[in-house]
Design a protein around this motif. Sequence first.
Motif, PDB file in Angstrom:
ATOM      1  N   UNK A  69       0.841  -1.193   0.000  1.00  0.00           N
ATOM      2  CA  UNK A  69       0.000   0.000   0.000  1.00  0.00           C
ATOM      3  C   UNK A  69       0.878   1.246   0.000  1.00  0.00           C
ATOM      4  N   UNK A  70       0.537   2.206  -0.827  1.00  0.00           N
ATOM      5  CA  UNK A  70       1.288   3.457  -0.903  1.00  0.00           C
ATOM      6  C   UNK A  70       1.339   4.126   0.463  1.00  0.00           C
ATOM      7  N   UNK A  71       0.239   4.082   1.211  1.00  0.00           N
ATOM      8  CA  UNK A  71       0.181   4.708   2.528  1.00  0.00           C
ATOM      9  C   UNK A  71       1.223   4.091   3.456  1.00  0.00           C
ATOM     10  N   UNK A  72       1.395   2.774   3.415  1.00  0.00           N
ATOM     11  CA  UNK A  72       2.387   2.119   4.265  1.00  0.00           C
ATOM     12  C   UNK A  72       3.770   2.671   3.958  1.00  0.00           C
ATOM     13  N   UNK A  73       4.082   2.833   2.683  1.00  0.00           N
ATOM     14  CA  UNK A  73       5.400   3.358   2.310  1.00  0.00           C
ATOM     15  C   UNK A  73       5.551   4.814   2.767  1.00  0.00           C
ATOM     16  N   UNK A  74       4.497   5.600   2.707  1.00  0.00           N
ATOM     17  CA  UNK A  74       4.561   6.970   3.199  1.00  0.00           C
ATOM     18  C   UNK A  74       4.772   6.990   4.705  1.00  0.00           C
ATOM     19  N   UNK A  75       4.104   6.101   5.427  1.00  0.00           N
ATOM     20  CA  UNK A  75       4.270   6.020   6.868  1.00  0.00           C
ATOM     21  C   UNK A  75       5.708   5.610   7.199  1.00  0.00           C
ATOM     22  N   UNK A  76       6.265   4.676   6.441  1.00  0.00           N
ATOM     23  CA  UNK A  76       7.660   4.296   6.656  1.00  0.00           C
ATOM     24  C   UNK A  76       8.578   5.503   6.463  1.00  0.00           C
ATOM     25  N   UNK A  77       8.260   6.352   5.481  1.00  0.00           N
ATOM     26  CA  UNK A  77       9.038   7.578   5.277  1.00  0.00           C
ATOM     27  C   UNK A  77       8.897   8.515   6.471  1.00  0.00           C
ATOM     28  N   UNK A  78       7.691   8.655   7.020  1.00  0.00           N
ATOM     29  CA  UNK A  78       7.484   9.500   8.202  1.00  0.00           C
ATOM     30  C   UNK A  78       8.293   8.980   9.383  1.00  0.00           C
ATOM     31  N   UNK A  79       8.300   7.663   9.557  1.00  0.00           N
ATOM     32  CA  UNK A  79       9.057   7.073  10.653  1.00  0.00           C
ATOM     33  C   UNK A  79      10.542   7.386  10.493  1.00  0.00           C
ATOM     34  N   UNK A  80      11.052   7.320   9.267  1.00  0.00           N
ATOM     35  CA  UNK A  80      12.460   7.652   9.034  1.00  0.00           C
ATOM     36  C   UNK A  80      12.736   9.104   9.428  1.00  0.00           C
ATOM     37  N   UNK A  81      11.823  10.006   9.080  1.00  0.00           N
ATOM     38  CA  UNK A  81      11.992  11.415   9.458  1.00  0.00           C
ATOM     39  C   UNK A  81      12.013  11.556  10.980  1.00  0.00           C
ATOM     40  N   UNK A  82      11.098  10.863  11.664  1.00  0.00           N
ATOM     41  CA  UNK A  82      11.048  10.910  13.123  1.00  0.00           C
ATOM     42  C   UNK A  82      12.340  10.347  13.716  1.00  0.00           C
ATOM     43  N   UNK A  83      12.796   9.204  13.204  1.00  0.00           N
ATOM     44  CA  UNK A  83      14.037   8.601  13.704  1.00  0.00           C
ATOM     45  C   UNK A  83      15.230   9.531  13.482  1.00  0.00           C
ATOM     46  N   UNK A  84      15.294  10.139  12.296  1.00  0.00           N
ATOM     47  CA  UNK A  84      16.382  11.073  11.999  1.00  0.00           C
ATOM     48  C   UNK A  84      16.349  12.265  12.954  1.00  0.00           C
ATOM     49  N   UNK A  85      15.154  12.762  13.262  1.00  0.00           N
ATOM     50  CA  UNK A  85      15.024  13.890  14.190  1.00  0.00           C
ATOM     51  C   UNK A  85      15.481  13.481  15.593  1.00  0.00           C
ATOM     52  N   UNK A  86      15.109  12.270  16.033  1.00  0.00           N
ATOM     53  CA  UNK A  86      15.557  11.787  17.344  1.00  0.00           C
ATOM     54  C   UNK A  86      17.079  11.718  17.401  1.00  0.00           C
ATOM     55  N   UNK A  87      17.698  11.216  16.351  1.00  0.00           N
ATOM     56  CA  UNK A  87      19.159  11.114  16.310  1.00  0.00           C
ATOM     57  C   UNK A  87      19.797  12.496  16.335  1.00  0.00           C
ATOM     58  N   UNK A  88      19.249  13.442  15.602  1.00  0.00           N
ATOM     59  CA  UNK A  88      19.792  14.803  15.573  1.00  0.00           C
ATOM     60  C   UNK A  88      19.701  15.445  16.957  1.00  0.00           C
ATOM     61  N   UNK A  89      18.596  15.223  17.643  1.00  0.00           N
ATOM     62  CA  UNK A  89      18.417  15.769  18.994  1.00  0.00           C
ATOM     63  C   UNK A  89      19.439  15.152  19.947  1.00  0.00           C
TER      64      UNK A  89
END
Length: 106
Positions: A69-89
């Motif tokens: 599902x396209x939505x699943x792939x978009x959610x995976x992208x959101x999770x990557x953004x969240x993970x990247x933000x956690x690492x930056x913090x």
Amino acid sequence: MAKEKANFEIKLNDQWKIMRDPYNYILCQTKIAEEGKRAGEEVIADKYFYPSLDYALYGFIRMSDVHDDVIVHQVEDYIKVIDDAHMAIQRALKDDTKKWEAVHGK
């Protein structure tokens, strides 16, 4: 004067959405009721409680039947953004701690 309750809802697809109460993010699986007084209306079939939005998104990916599902792939992208933000913090806090210790000592 009563406090107005904030509405928080992310509709992920036709079957899943994320809601929030003061303590949890709630991954909800919805369906159309087939009988009873709510027949024909969207109702919540199952609820899964998570402490944060990123955990709720991970839950959606695990629970979703359609992994292509396209939505699943978009959610995976959101999770990557969240993970990247956690690492930056975490990096920023570590750097600030080192700077503070250099000036003030341990």
